[in-house]
Design a protein around this motif. Structure first.
Motif, PDB file in Angstrom:
ATOM      1  N   VAL A   8     -10.000  -8.912  -8.359  1.00  0.00           N
ATOM      2  CA  VAL A   8     -11.274  -8.697  -7.684  1.00  0.00           C
ATOM      3  C   VAL A   8     -11.044  -8.591  -6.175  1.00  0.00           C
ATOM      4  O   VAL A   8     -10.455  -9.488  -5.561  1.00  0.00           O
ATOM      5  CB  VAL A   8     -12.250  -9.858  -7.981  1.00  0.00           C
ATOM      6  CG1 VAL A   8     -13.598  -9.619  -7.294  1.00  0.00           C
ATOM      7  CG2 VAL A   8     -12.436 -10.033  -9.487  1.00  0.00           C
ATOM      8  N   CYS A   9     -11.512  -7.490  -5.591  1.00  0.00           N
ATOM      9  CA  CYS A   9     -11.387  -7.332  -4.142  1.00  0.00           C
ATOM     10  C   CYS A   9     -12.299  -8.351  -3.454  1.00  0.00           C
ATOM     11  O   CYS A   9     -13.474  -8.496  -3.830  1.00  0.00           O
ATOM     12  CB  CYS A   9     -11.792  -5.913  -3.726  1.00  0.00           C
ATOM     13  SG  CYS A   9     -11.823  -5.701  -1.922  1.00  0.00           S
ATOM     14  N   PRO A  10     -11.785  -9.050  -2.428  1.00  0.00           N
ATOM     15  CA  PRO A  10     -12.608 -10.089  -1.793  1.00  0.00           C
ATOM     16  C   PRO A  10     -13.776  -9.547  -0.963  1.00  0.00           C
ATOM     17  O   PRO A  10     -14.671 -10.304  -0.610  1.00  0.00           O
ATOM     18  CB  PRO A  10     -11.599 -10.822  -0.890  1.00  0.00           C
ATOM     19  CG  PRO A  10     -10.502  -9.828  -0.626  1.00  0.00           C
ATOM     20  CD  PRO A  10     -10.421  -8.982  -1.864  1.00  0.00           C
ATOM     21  N   TYR A  11     -13.793  -8.228  -0.685  1.00  0.00           N
ATOM     22  CA  TYR A  11     -14.796  -7.711   0.259  1.00  0.00           C
ATOM     23  C   TYR A  11     -16.129  -7.431  -0.453  1.00  0.00           C
ATOM     24  O   TYR A  11     -17.144  -8.064  -0.166  1.00  0.00           O
ATOM     25  CB  TYR A  11     -14.237  -6.447   0.908  1.00  0.00           C
ATOM     26  CG  TYR A  11     -14.765  -6.143   2.294  1.00  0.00           C
ATOM     27  CD1 TYR A  11     -15.725  -6.939   2.917  1.00  0.00           C
ATOM     28  CD2 TYR A  11     -14.281  -5.041   3.003  1.00  0.00           C
ATOM     29  CE1 TYR A  11     -16.185  -6.652   4.179  1.00  0.00           C
ATOM     30  CE2 TYR A  11     -14.731  -4.736   4.281  1.00  0.00           C
ATOM     31  CZ  TYR A  11     -15.692  -5.549   4.866  1.00  0.00           C
ATOM     32  OH  TYR A  11     -16.141  -5.250   6.135  1.00  0.00           O
ATOM     33  N   HIS A  12     -16.141  -6.488  -1.415  1.00  0.00           N
ATOM     34  CA  HIS A  12     -17.396  -6.147  -2.105  1.00  0.00           C
ATOM     35  C   HIS A  12     -17.255  -6.259  -3.611  1.00  0.00           C
ATOM     36  O   HIS A  12     -18.041  -5.704  -4.369  1.00  0.00           O
ATOM     37  CB  HIS A  12     -17.841  -4.725  -1.731  1.00  0.00           C
ATOM     38  CG  HIS A  12     -17.818  -4.445  -0.263  1.00  0.00           C
ATOM     39  ND1 HIS A  12     -16.748  -3.830   0.359  1.00  0.00           N
ATOM     40  CD2 HIS A  12     -18.715  -4.714   0.715  1.00  0.00           C
ATOM     41  CE1 HIS A  12     -16.989  -3.713   1.660  1.00  0.00           C
ATOM     42  NE2 HIS A  12     -18.174  -4.248   1.902  1.00  0.00           N
ATOM     43  N   HIS A  13     -16.178  -6.960  -4.017  1.00  0.00           N
ATOM     44  CA  HIS A  13     -15.960  -7.319  -5.419  1.00  0.00           C
ATOM     45  C   HIS A  13     -15.763  -6.145  -6.367  1.00  0.00           C
ATOM     46  O   HIS A  13     -16.155  -6.225  -7.532  1.00  0.00           O
ATOM     47  CB  HIS A  13     -17.060  -8.271  -5.918  1.00  0.00           C
ATOM     48  CG  HIS A  13     -16.835  -9.671  -5.456  1.00  0.00           C
ATOM     49  ND1 HIS A  13     -17.304 -10.777  -6.150  1.00  0.00           N
ATOM     50  CD2 HIS A  13     -16.181 -10.158  -4.377  1.00  0.00           C
ATOM     51  CE1 HIS A  13     -16.953 -11.881  -5.488  1.00  0.00           C
ATOM     52  NE2 HIS A  13     -16.286 -11.533  -4.413  1.00  0.00           N
TER      53      HIS A  13
ATOM     54  N   ALA B 249      -4.141  -2.285  -1.926  1.00  0.00           N
ATOM     55  CA  ALA B 249      -5.302  -1.782  -1.191  1.00  0.00           C
ATOM     56  C   ALA B 249      -6.401  -1.428  -2.177  1.00  0.00           C
ATOM     57  O   ALA B 249      -6.179  -0.670  -3.128  1.00  0.00           O
ATOM     58  CB  ALA B 249      -4.930  -0.546  -0.365  1.00  0.00           C
ATOM     59  N   CYS B 250      -7.575  -1.985  -1.956  1.00  0.00           N
ATOM     60  CA  CYS B 250      -8.745  -1.658  -2.773  1.00  0.00           C
ATOM     61  C   CYS B 250      -9.119  -0.194  -2.553  1.00  0.00           C
ATOM     62  O   CYS B 250      -9.013   0.336  -1.438  1.00  0.00           O
ATOM     63  CB  CYS B 250      -9.897  -2.567  -2.367  1.00  0.00           C
ATOM     64  SG  CYS B 250     -11.446  -2.189  -3.194  1.00  0.00           S
ATOM     65  N   ARG B 251      -9.564   0.466  -3.625  1.00  0.00           N
ATOM     66  CA  ARG B 251      -9.889   1.889  -3.523  1.00  0.00           C
ATOM     67  C   ARG B 251     -11.275   2.147  -2.916  1.00  0.00           C
ATOM     68  O   ARG B 251     -11.679   3.292  -2.765  1.00  0.00           O
ATOM     69  CB  ARG B 251      -9.791   2.551  -4.900  1.00  0.00           C
ATOM     70  CG  ARG B 251      -8.393   2.655  -5.444  1.00  0.00           C
ATOM     71  CD  ARG B 251      -7.446   3.498  -4.585  1.00  0.00           C
ATOM     72  NE  ARG B 251      -7.921   4.845  -4.343  1.00  0.00           N
ATOM     73  CZ  ARG B 251      -7.806   5.864  -5.200  1.00  0.00           C
ATOM     74  NH1 ARG B 251      -7.190   5.666  -6.357  1.00  0.00           N
ATOM     75  NH2 ARG B 251      -8.290   7.047  -4.925  1.00  0.00           N
ATOM     76  N   HIS B 252     -12.001   1.068  -2.519  1.00  0.00           N
ATOM     77  CA  HIS B 252     -13.271   1.265  -1.828  1.00  0.00           C
ATOM     78  C   HIS B 252     -13.009   1.535  -0.346  1.00  0.00           C
ATOM     79  O   HIS B 252     -13.027   2.673   0.087  1.00  0.00           O
ATOM     80  CB  HIS B 252     -14.174   0.029  -2.029  1.00  0.00           C
ATOM     81  CG  HIS B 252     -15.446   0.091  -1.242  1.00  0.00           C
ATOM     82  ND1 HIS B 252     -16.007  -1.023  -0.665  1.00  0.00           N
ATOM     83  CD2 HIS B 252     -16.244   1.137  -0.918  1.00  0.00           C
ATOM     84  CE1 HIS B 252     -17.116  -0.674  -0.024  1.00  0.00           C
ATOM     85  NE2 HIS B 252     -17.288   0.641  -0.169  1.00  0.00           N
ATOM     86  N   ARG B 253     -12.688   0.498   0.414  1.00  0.00           N
ATOM     87  CA  ARG B 253     -12.378   0.702   1.830  1.00  0.00           C
ATOM     88  C   ARG B 253     -11.037   0.111   2.204  1.00  0.00           C
ATOM     89  O   ARG B 253     -10.774  -0.187   3.365  1.00  0.00           O
ATOM     90  CB  ARG B 253     -13.503   0.144   2.704  1.00  0.00           C
ATOM     91  CG  ARG B 253     -14.630   1.171   2.848  1.00  0.00           C
ATOM     92  CD  ARG B 253     -15.884   0.671   3.527  1.00  0.00           C
ATOM     93  NE  ARG B 253     -15.711  -0.232   4.631  1.00  0.00           N
ATOM     94  CZ  ARG B 253     -16.639  -1.145   4.967  1.00  0.00           C
ATOM     95  NH1 ARG B 253     -17.760  -1.253   4.269  1.00  0.00           N
ATOM     96  NH2 ARG B 253     -16.439  -1.934   5.991  1.00  0.00           N
ATOM     97  N   GLY B 254     -10.194  -0.043   1.204  1.00  0.00           N
ATOM     98  CA  GLY B 254      -8.789  -0.318   1.493  1.00  0.00           C
ATOM     99  C   GLY B 254      -8.423  -1.741   1.812  1.00  0.00           C
ATOM    100  O   GLY B 254      -7.309  -2.004   2.274  1.00  0.00           O
TER     101      GLY B 254
HETATM  102 FE1  FES Z   1     -12.778  -3.616  -1.718  1.00  0.00          FE
HETATM  103 FE2  FES Z   1     -15.073  -2.978  -0.584  1.00  0.00          FE
HETATM  104  S1  FES Z   1     -13.069  -2.846   0.271  1.00  0.00           S
HETATM  105  S2  FES Z   1     -14.731  -3.735  -2.558  1.00  0.00           S
END
Ligand code: FES
Length: 379
Positions: free
Chosen positions: A109-114, A89-94
């Protein structure tokens, strides 16, 4: 909500499992179908011990990473070759960082907001977080936003996690199982084949039962295991290690260069589980096989199954030998997969609330499995 064992298994049902009236039974069907019971399994047992989750051979190079089937974790080989486990889980929005397969690279690299992490989980970058081309923001410290680690250990090629972080060292956990394979050169184990069944339509305990007991072998594997007669099998029950073994007189099978004569499993073998889910099988004299059986965290009526083969002879198998093994073992795996799904389907019937009846001759290892499980879940 906190569950108790007695919320699912009555005293009468437990008495049947414990053989109080003569024969032992399985657990009643709620144990194979109810999400609450599976949650109890994690809280009381699976998160408190070492869970077998993957293999180094599936991620051989620094930067390689894989997911844990059915679970929200990723395994990452870092720059120095050690294996880390993180929550997926990405620490931005999971957002989930990976969804199966093997990926590779120096960063994650998180696919959502990198948002970008290094191979040890540190957050390296959060593009435009504080404004266009600005990453900093009041109260935002990248050091606080790394991936969440999960305790992880490796024994030879096999990777384990311990979610609560309190289990004894991995060597201590594995020792009782390793002692059952005297003479096996684990340090020479060379991976040569993986068969991945993916998601299977059965609770993980149905797959565990099927892997441990020999009763089904002459019926389900009539041809593929024709050389392992039922009467050559015997039960193994030694605390946390259980399963069965078969001695085939004169069994000396070993691959020879160019050999493709393997047509069935006509060889001595030990099929042993170190509870809760670390299965190893030895085929005499120089093959060791693991079975990775993992619950599906979303659905207790499913599980995930992979099996991997290793040679301990010190000599790599030829492609032809590997294909010979693949052909036979894929057939065995397909036979098991079908019967496990049928066993799960039977749990739609309320007659299975009584848990059925276990053979004292060929399913004593299952009685041992339920003893380990119920002891852990009742604590
Ligand atoms: Fe991963 Fe936004 S949820 S970068």
């Amino acid at each position: 909500m906190t569950y108790q064992f007695s919320d699912f298994i009555s005293d009468d049902a437990l008495a049947r499992v414990n053989g109080k009236s003569g024969l032992h039974s399985r657990l009643p069907r709620v144990a194979y179908t109810d999400p609450g019971f599976q949650r109890l399994e994690y809280e009381r047992w699976l998160d408190k011990t070492w869970l077998f989750v993957g293999r180094g051979a599936a991620m051989p190079n620094p930067g390689d990473r894989i997911t844990v089937p059915g679970h929200p974790y990723i395994l990452v080989r870092n720059a120095s070759g050690a294996i880390n486990c993180f929550q997926n889980a990405c620490r931005h929005r999971g957002v989930r960082l990976m969804d199966g397969g093997c990926q590779s690279g120096k960063t994650i690299v998180c696919p959502y907001h990198h948002w970008t992490y290094d191979l040890d989980g540190r957050l390296l970058g959060a593009p435009h977080f504080g404004g266009y081309n600005v990453q900093d923001a009041p109260g935002f410290d990248k050091a606080d936003r790394g991936l969440k680690p999960v305790r992880c250990a490796q024994w030879h090629d096999w990777i384990f996690i311990n979610v609560d972080g309190k289990a004894p060292p991995i060597e201590e956990f594995v020792a009782p199982l390793a002692a059952k394979f005297p003479g096996v050169a684990f340090d020479k184990a060379d991976h040569y084949l993986t068969i991945d069944l993916g998601q299977v339509d059965a609770n993980w305990k149905i797959a565990t039962e099927n892997n441990a007991e020999p009763y089904h072998v002459p019926f389900v594997h009539k041809d593929t295991a024709a050389g392992q007669p039922l009467d050559g099998h015997y039960m193994v029950d030694d605390g946390p290690v259980l399963g069965c073994a078969v001695d085939v007189p004169g069994s000396t099978y070993t691959n020879k260069p160019g050999d493709n004569s393997l047509t069935n499993l006509d060889m001595s073998a030990r099929y042993l589980l170190r509870t809760p889910n670390f299965f190893l099988t030895s085929y005499a004299p120089d093959k060791i096989i693991d079975s990775l059986i993992l619950p599906d965290r979303r659905d207790p009526t499913k599980c995930w199954i992979q099996t991997a083969w290793y040679s301990t002879s010190g000599h790599p198998l030829t492609e032809r030998e590997v294909e010979t093994w693949r052909d036979l073992e894929q057939r065995v795996a397909d036979e098991d997969s079908s019967i496990m799904a049928a066993a799960q389907d039977g749990l739609l019937c309320d007659v299975m609330d009584d848990g059925g009846a276990l053979s004292p001759a060929w399913e004593a290892c299952l009685i041992a499995f339920y003893r380990e499980l119920t002891t852990a879940l009742r604590k």
